[in-house]
Design a protein around this motif. Structure first.
Motif, short mmCIF file in Angstrom:
data_model
loop_
_atom_site.label_atom_id
_atom_site.label_comp_id
_atom_site.label_asym_id
_atom_site.label_seq_id
_atom_site.Cartn_x
_atom_site.Cartn_y
_atom_site.Cartn_z
N LYS A 87 8.62 -3.22 16.90
CA LYS A 87 7.94 -2.11 17.34
C LYS A 87 6.54 -1.77 16.71
CE LYS A 87 12.54 -0.01 18.39
NZ LYS A 87 13.14 1.45 18.08
N ILE A 88 5.59 -1.34 17.51
CA ILE A 88 4.42 -0.97 16.75
C ILE A 88 4.12 0.67 17.15
CG2 ILE A 88 3.51 -3.22 16.87
CD1 ILE A 88 1.91 -2.90 19.46
N ILE A 89 3.68 1.37 16.08
CA ILE A 89 3.18 2.55 16.53
C ILE A 89 1.47 2.68 16.30
CG2 ILE A 89 3.27 4.90 15.10
CD1 ILE A 89 5.82 4.05 13.73
N CYS A 90 1.18 3.01 17.11
CA CYS A 90 -0.69 3.04 17.01
C CYS A 90 -1.17 4.03 16.80
CB CYS A 90 -1.17 2.24 18.29
SG CYS A 90 -0.52 0.45 19.12
N VAL A 133 -6.22 -0.36 1.28
CA VAL A 133 -5.24 -1.46 1.32
C VAL A 133 -4.51 -1.30 -0.07
CG1 VAL A 133 -5.09 -3.95 1.69
CG2 VAL A 133 -6.95 -2.77 2.85
N ARG A 134 -3.13 -1.54 0.34
CA ARG A 134 -2.33 -1.36 -0.76
C ARG A 134 -1.31 -2.70 -0.59
NH1 ARG A 134 0.45 4.49 -0.96
NH2 ARG A 134 -1.59 5.71 -1.31
N PRO A 135 -0.96 -3.10 -1.79
CA PRO A 135 0.15 -4.40 -1.96
C PRO A 135 0.97 -4.47 -0.75
CG PRO A 135 -0.46 -3.44 -4.12
CD PRO A 135 -0.92 -2.44 -3.31
N THR A 151 1.42 8.20 5.41
CA THR A 151 2.41 8.55 4.18
C THR A 151 3.76 8.43 4.39
OG1 THR A 151 0.45 10.18 3.19
CG2 THR A 151 2.80 10.38 2.31
N THR A 152 4.29 9.15 5.67
CA THR A 152 5.58 9.27 5.97
C THR A 152 5.85 7.51 6.14
OG1 THR A 152 5.26 11.15 6.82
CG2 THR A 152 7.35 9.72 7.70
N ALA A 153 5.20 6.78 6.93
CA ALA A 153 5.54 5.42 7.22
C ALA A 153 5.92 4.45 5.68
CB ALA A 153 4.44 4.76 7.94
N ARG A 154 4.98 4.85 4.93
CA ARG A 154 5.00 4.13 3.62
C ARG A 154 6.27 4.46 2.66
NH1 ARG A 154 0.78 1.30 2.35
NH2 ARG A 154 -1.63 1.78 2.98
N GLU A 155 6.57 5.83 3.00
CA GLU A 155 7.68 6.28 2.12
C GLU A 155 8.89 5.50 2.88
OE1 GLU A 155 7.44 10.33 2.68
OE2 GLU A 155 6.12 10.65 1.12
N ALA A 156 8.88 5.23 4.02
CA ALA A 156 9.91 4.60 4.79
C ALA A 156 10.07 3.25 4.66
CB ALA A 156 9.75 5.14 6.49
N GLU A 157 8.85 2.54 3.80
CA GLU A 157 8.62 1.13 3.86
C GLU A 157 8.69 0.37 5.27
OE1 GLU A 157 12.14 -0.38 1.55
OE2 GLU A 157 11.41 0.71 -0.26
N ILE A 158 7.65 1.10 6.16
CA ILE A 158 7.24 0.56 7.07
C ILE A 158 6.07 -0.41 6.95
CG2 ILE A 158 6.31 1.04 9.42
CD1 ILE A 158 8.46 3.30 9.75
N LYS A 159 6.07 -1.31 7.21
CA LYS A 159 4.66 -2.22 7.04
C LYS A 159 3.50 -1.60 7.48
CE LYS A 159 5.02 -6.53 5.82
NZ LYS A 159 4.53 -6.52 4.39
N VAL A 160 2.44 -1.64 7.02
CA VAL A 160 0.95 -0.91 7.49
C VAL A 160 0.06 -2.14 7.81
CG1 VAL A 160 -0.84 0.52 6.82
CG2 VAL A 160 1.50 1.20 6.31
N LEU A 203 3.24 -0.09 11.41
CA LEU A 203 2.39 0.97 11.68
C LEU A 203 0.92 0.43 11.99
CD1 LEU A 203 1.53 4.02 12.05
CD2 LEU A 203 1.20 4.02 9.60
N LEU A 204 0.27 0.50 12.91
CA LEU A 204 -1.08 0.06 13.30
C LEU A 204 -2.16 0.96 13.06
CD1 LEU A 204 0.72 -2.56 14.32
CD2 LEU A 204 -0.66 -2.59 16.35
N CYS A 205 -2.99 0.79 12.06
CA CYS A 205 -4.12 1.65 11.57
C CYS A 205 -5.59 1.30 12.22
CB CYS A 205 -4.00 1.85 10.24
SG CYS A 205 -2.71 2.74 9.50
#
Length: 213
Positions: free
Chosen positions: A136-139, A104-106, A48-57, A12-14
């Motif tokens: 895959k990148i979610i922007c 920024v989280r660990p 939040t959903t990406a983090r819960e799914a362990e998708i790297k931010v 996930l690209l923020c």
């Protein structure tokens, strides 16, 4: 059929989640306030959903202005000169700090700052994605027709699967948002979803991964 978002290959690209863009009192918040409220900007839900799914931010930040920036450039753009006049995203200021909702989280990746629109040129974004096997990148982020579009478009050119969320971005005008969402975006995005659809796709992917384990 909607693509699945396997956490092993998805990121996930923020893009530019600075206070100056996302906070009341930010220098650029008045630019996007009306459109952000109209589209029901749901970047918090997506993150939040990406983090819960362990998708790297990945945090993809614009250069934080410092005195002297652009003054000796031969061909600075109007946007760059405008940023210097404000100045937007100034280093060591509240406006140039990530919004409190998106610290920024660990395990997160903070990409080197980009000077223009795209998060790829002259940064380590491509390297950091490939280093972790991300295909895959979610922007999501701001602005829709500048930094988000430029980053996503070059991501496609580099061979990444690109997903965009219709209410994961905003712009200064309806025309600018329409240009990205309805004219330009479909030429480079593999998936063009609402935030609800994107969140559902991520959660379904988690369910499938758990079933396969």
């Amino acid at each position: 059929m909607m693509s699945l978002y396997d956490s092993r290959i998805t990121s996930l690209l923020c893009i530019d989640f600075y206070n100056d863009f996302l906070s009341v009192g930010g220098k650029l918040w008045p630019w996007v306030k009306v459109i952000a409220e109209e589209v029901n900007l749901l970047v918090n839900t997506i993150v939040t959903t990406a983090r819960e799914a362990e998708i790297k931010v990945y945090h993809v930040p614009h250069h934080r202005w410092e005195p002297g920036d652009y003054v000796d450039w031969k061909y600075p753009s109007a946007y760059q000169l405008g940023a210097a006049e404000r100045p937007a995203f100034a280093k060591d200021t509240w406006g140039g700090t990530f919004h409190n909702d998106f610290p920024v989280r660990p395990g997160d990746i903070v990409v080197t700052e980009h000077w223009a629109s795209s998060g790829f040129p002259n940064t380590d974004l491509e390297h950091q994605l490939k280093r972790y096997g991300k295909e895959k990148i979610i922007c999501i982020g701001l602005l829709a027709n500048t930094r988000l579009e430029a980053t996503a478009r070059i991501g496609m050119e580099l061979g990444f699967h690109v997903s965009l969320a219709r209410n994961g971005t905003a712009a200064r005008s309806h025309e600018a948002l329409h240009a990205m969402l309805d004219i330009d975006g479909p030429t480079f995005a593999r998936e063009f979803l609402t935030a609800v659809e994107l969140v559902s796709g991520i959660r379904l992917s988690v369910t499938n991964e758990q079933s396969a384990a």
